[in-house]
Design an enzyme around this catalytic site. Structure first.
Site, PDB file in Angstrom:
ATOM      1  CD  GLU A 265      13.045   2.228   6.468  1.00  0.00           C
ATOM      2  OE1 GLU A 265      13.189   1.496   6.877  1.00  0.00           O
ATOM      3  OE2 GLU A 265      12.608   3.465   6.852  1.00  0.00           O
TER       4      GLU A 265
ATOM      5  NE  ARG B 160      21.921  -6.872   9.842  1.00  0.00           N
ATOM      6  CZ  ARG B 160      21.243  -5.933   8.822  1.00  0.00           C
ATOM      7  NH1 ARG B 160      22.260  -5.017   8.321  1.00  0.00           N
ATOM      8  NH2 ARG B 160      19.921  -5.714   9.079  1.00  0.00           N
TER       9      ARG B 160
ATOM     10  CE  LYS C 168      18.907   1.007   4.429  1.00  0.00           C
ATOM     11  NZ  LYS C 168      17.454   0.718   3.874  1.00  0.00           N
TER      12      LYS C 168
END
Ligand code: ATP
Ligand code: MG
Length: 568
Positions: free
Chosen positions: A37, A262, A272
């Protein structure tokens, strides 16, 4: 792409792909994608996903798309798109002409939504966001159906069309999937597919005032692109039934979603949103600050793409969340730089040394080896003269027992040069600070040992004062003082665990003259001090700035040794 010498172990993702190839599930195709994204810069966690997606595709003769999941117009920016492309390319991967955007599919997604409305599988809900939340229920309580849930297909088509035409304010209504308000999986309780949002999009401009939710866009985007294996992180496991539901209702190509854990790294934050806070609150210089776990930060710090790819292979993939020791990442970059970085000498905290018995005007060129690991890297000449700099730490006036470096009366070797002995110490009359050492040298020890067989216990690095070039050197330490800064402790925040000493700037260092004109990004080992890289942001033609990538002390190798010894 060249594979590293490390052989990848089999893992559950490879097993699934191999099984699918055997059963010819996708006609023998392997087609993956990396779907960032564009709302921030990529970090080392993304590198894991990039290596996995591009790596698996390459391994099985397939291809991997780069797709920007740009469904949220308010947070996304062109700057992020550009940085993401630069970072993926720098890591060594090529999406060729397969650069896609979820926003390219807005028309198609709209058609899909209409298709679901026509099938009685989606409806326009006029509840407020808050009411929708309230009606959703909880993990232990079933949800309640919205009073608008049974609107007719015609009414829904009309309302959805008017949503698109801009007749409604933000939040006035949404399009929802009609699934099951009592499902134990909250994602299946009539999730929102479209919302009204009067915002310009970085690619579609003002064409749309309704935007698909990520959950409605992601799976369909994969399907449109003919993705076979849609690899994502564990938090999407609970979304898989929903993605499957959309695809089955629409009766379109069905990729296999596979979830993996992850990457989490010690002493690092990796979302982020949190990295954005570090940037916006000015705790770091920017997304590419060399202390950041971003790809651009690691690049500026001096990391090589090979070392990051190698790291990603070593950590492997798993189904369970875990925390990787940052020492392993540092080990990987050392291992790589050890082979490729030329060795040079530089003095970070200079102490002046005068060789009393060395002729005033003499300059000798001494041969030095560029990399003992690689004879092909050749040699260079180092100028030696009467006045030198050594590291301030390498001298102690009153040394403790275990200090073997220079002290009054003691003899040491200067790397590639001579044995020198300290014969006097000059101090500042007021402060008492040592300002200069007087030494003598033994001409018979040039570039080697003493003919009489006498030994010294230390070899120091040095530079010739008249020939050295001046540089700024930036030393970095971990950005956080806690192994897990994200661990929630009530009223503390990860910002509270920032390391106040994560950056030390040494403004006046002296480097050997071969470093003159070293280009941005070039990497060296400064003997005894670590690996350093010319900073690409602050260096100019007249001002060299180096970042220390890592020290030479390999904590990972040390940990591995103790583990072996203890037999655990
Ligand atoms: P963040 O939590 O850092 O904001 P994100 O998941 O929102 O990350 P995306 O841009 O959506 O960021 O991620 C693109 C891809 O990278 C996704 O497939 C995601 O699963 C993967 N990814 C993100 N963070 C990690 C991580 N720490 N380890 C492995 N893969 C990751
Ligand atoms: Mg995301």
């Amino acid at each position: 792409m060249k594979r590293t010498e490390f052989t990848p172990p089999p893992n559950f993702i490879r097993n699934i792909i191999e099984e699918d190839l055997k059963t010819n599930k996708y006609g023998g195709r392997v087609h993956t994608r990396f779907p960032p994204e564009p709302n921030g810069y990529l970090h080392i966690g993304h590198a894991k996903s990039i290596c996995l997606n591009f790596g698996l595709a390459a391994e099985y003769g397939g291809v991997c798309n780069l797709r920007f999941d740009d469904t949220n117009p308010t947070k996304e920016e062109e700057e992020y798109v550009a940085s993401i492309k630069e970072d993926v390319r720098w890591l060594g991967f090529d999406w060729e002409d397969r650069e896609y955007y979820a926003s390219d599919y807005f028309d198609q997604l709209y058609e899909y939504a209409v298709q679901l409305i026509k099938a009685g599988k989606a409806y326009v809900d006029s509840l407020s966001a808050e009411e929708i939340r309230e009606f959703r229920g909880t993990l232990t309580e079933p949800g309640r159906e919205s009073p608008y849930r049974n609107r007719s297909v015609e009414e829904n088509l009309d309302l959805f069309e008017r949503m698109r035409a801009g007749e409604f304010e933000d939040g006035a209504c949404v399009l929802r999937a009609k699934i099951d308000m009592t499902s134990p999986n909250l994602n299946m309780r009539d999730p929102v597919m479209y919302r009204v949002l009067h915002a310009s999009h970085h690619r579609t401009g003002d064409k749309w005032c309704i935007y698909p939710m990520y959950d409605f866009a992601h799976g369909q985007s994969d399907s449109i692109e003919g993705i076979t294996h849609s690899i994502c992180t564990l938090e999407f496991e609970d979304h898989r039934p929903l993605y499957d539901w959309f695809i089955e209702q629409l009766n379109i190509h069905h990729p296999q979603q596979i979830e993996f854990a992850r990457l989490n790294l010690t002493y690092t934050v990796m979302s982020k949103r949190k990295l954005m806070r570090l940037v916006e609150e000015g705790h770091v210089e920017g997304w590419d600050d060399p202390r950041m776990p971003t790809i651009s930060g690691l690049r500026r710090r001096g990391y090589t793409p090979d070392s990051i790819r190698n790291f990603c292979e070593r950590i492997g993939v798993a189904k369970k969340e875990s925390m990787v020791d940052i020492a392993l990442l540092e080990h990987c970059v050392r291992e790589d730089l050890n082979k490729r970085a030329p060795r040079v000498m530089g003095v970070l905290r200079p102490l002046r040394v005068v060789i009393d018995n060395y002729p005033e005007d003499r300059v000798e060129e001494l041969e030095a080896i560029n990399n003992p690991e690689d004879a092909g890297m050749g040699t260079r000449n180092l100028p030696f003269s009467k006045v030198l700099y050594i590291e301030r730490d390498d001298f102690m006036e009153d040394p403790p027992k275990k200090f073997f470096r220079l002290s009054p009366g003691r003899e040491v070797r200067l790397r590639y040069a001579y044995f020198v002995r300290c014969v006097d110490v000059v101090k500042d009359g007021k402060t008492g600070e040592v300002t200069e050492l007087r030494c003598t040298y033994d001409p018979s020890t040039r570039g080697g040992d003493a003919p009489d067989g006498r030994k010294v216990k230390a070899t120091l690095h040095w530079v010739s004062a008249a020939h050295a070039i001046r540089a700024e050197v930036r030393l970095y330490d971990r950005l956080f003082i806690k192994p897990n800064p994200e661990e929630d402790k009530g009223d503390t925040d990860f910002i509270d665990y920032l390391n106040p000493k994560s950056l030390e700037i040494l403004a006046s260092c002296f480097l050997e003259p071969s470093l003159k004109g070293a280009g941005p990004g070039s990497r060296y080992q400064f003997e005894r001090l670590g690996y350093f890289c010319v900073d690409s942001k602050h260096s100019t033609a007249n001002r060299l700035v180096f970042n220390r990538t890592v020290t030479l002390r390999d904590q990972w190798a040390r940990i591995q040794k103790t583990v072996k010894k203890k037999g655990v």
